[in-house]
Design a protein around this motif. Structure first.
Motif, mmCIF file in Angstrom:
data_model
loop_
_atom_site.group_PDB
_atom_site.id
_atom_site.type_symbol
_atom_site.label_atom_id
_atom_site.label_comp_id
_atom_site.label_asym_id
_atom_site.label_seq_id
_atom_site.Cartn_x
_atom_site.Cartn_y
_atom_site.Cartn_z
ATOM 1 N N SER A 62 104.259 33.175 51.953
ATOM 2 C CA SER A 62 103.289 32.836 50.905
ATOM 3 C C SER A 62 102.254 31.825 51.383
ATOM 4 O O SER A 62 101.220 31.644 50.744
ATOM 5 C CB SER A 62 104.017 32.294 49.671
ATOM 6 N N VAL A 115 97.763 40.568 52.791
ATOM 7 C CA VAL A 115 96.698 39.766 52.207
ATOM 8 C C VAL A 115 95.387 40.049 52.946
ATOM 9 O O VAL A 115 95.371 40.252 54.164
ATOM 10 C CB VAL A 115 97.078 38.267 52.253
ATOM 11 N N SER A 116 94.300 40.091 52.200
ATOM 12 C CA SER A 116 92.998 40.309 52.832
ATOM 13 C C SER A 116 92.597 39.055 53.606
ATOM 14 O O SER A 116 93.076 37.953 53.341
ATOM 15 C CB SER A 116 91.937 40.629 51.769
ATOM 16 N N ASP A 153 91.272 36.387 51.196
ATOM 17 C CA ASP A 153 92.327 35.700 50.436
ATOM 18 C C ASP A 153 93.144 34.777 51.327
ATOM 19 O O ASP A 153 93.537 33.687 50.918
ATOM 20 C CB ASP A 153 93.252 36.697 49.745
ATOM 21 N N LEU A 154 93.409 35.224 52.547
ATOM 22 C CA LEU A 154 94.165 34.397 53.490
ATOM 23 C C LEU A 154 93.435 33.087 53.743
ATOM 24 O O LEU A 154 94.028 32.008 53.669
ATOM 25 C CB LEU A 154 94.383 35.146 54.803
ATOM 26 N N HIS A 167 93.453 30.749 50.544
ATOM 27 C CA HIS A 167 94.725 30.140 50.136
ATOM 28 C C HIS A 167 95.438 29.353 51.230
ATOM 29 O O HIS A 167 96.296 28.528 50.938
ATOM 30 C CB HIS A 167 95.659 31.205 49.577
#
Length: 157
Positions: A83, A44-45, A48-49, A52
């Motif tokens: 996730s 994950v970039s 994005d991390l 989220h």
């Protein structure tokens, strides 16, 4: 009333020690579970991390399986943690299950100490040695968790 001779014998003796077929069944079943992973998969970039999970870095989690299990046994938990922004490491501990169960007072502490040392080795630098600086890990939040004998292992580590 049904006689005990007609019922299947699930335990080896009156001390309720599981018989060999039980271990073979569970071990063979657990060995067939797969944890989906890929070599050099995209992580994950950072953006994005943060979006989220509200984390700036991946949180390393070491997951220790229970007695008679393997690294695939808790794949659902590992996937769920991943996730949520965790970098999950599932370990294999090569315990001698029969030795531990039949000699609990002498063998269990020996194998527990071996497991604890394995977890400490991974947590104390092997993660960085294996992955270099490719991962942006928050080692201050390193988490060790497990189930059953893995829970004892994580507590002692």
């Amino acid at each position: 009333m049904e006689s005990s001779a007609k019922r299947p014998k699930f335990w080896a003796d009156e001390e309720a020690v599981p018989s060999r077929w039980f271990f073979e069944l569970t071990t063979n079943y657990l060995a067939k579970l797969e944890l989906r992973a890929g070599v050099d998969s995209r992580l994950v970039s950072s953006e994005d991390l943060k979006e989220h999970s509200q984390c700036d870095k991946l949180i390393p989690v070491i997951l220790s399986h229970g007695l008679g299990g393997n690294r695939h046994a808790y794949s659902c938990i590992a996937t769920q943690l991943a996730s949520k922004g965790c970098f999950v490491i599932t370990m294999d501990h090569f315990d001698e299950v029969k030795d531990i169960l039949f000699n609990v007072h002498t063998k269990a502490p020996q194998f527990l100490e071996k497991r604890v040392q394995e977890v400490k080795k991974v947590g104390s630098g092997s993660i960085i040695n294996l992955f270099g600086r490719k991962l942006d890990l928050d080692m201050s939040k390193l988490t060790v968790m497990g189930h059953s004998y893995g829970g004892v292992t994580s507590y002692m580590a």
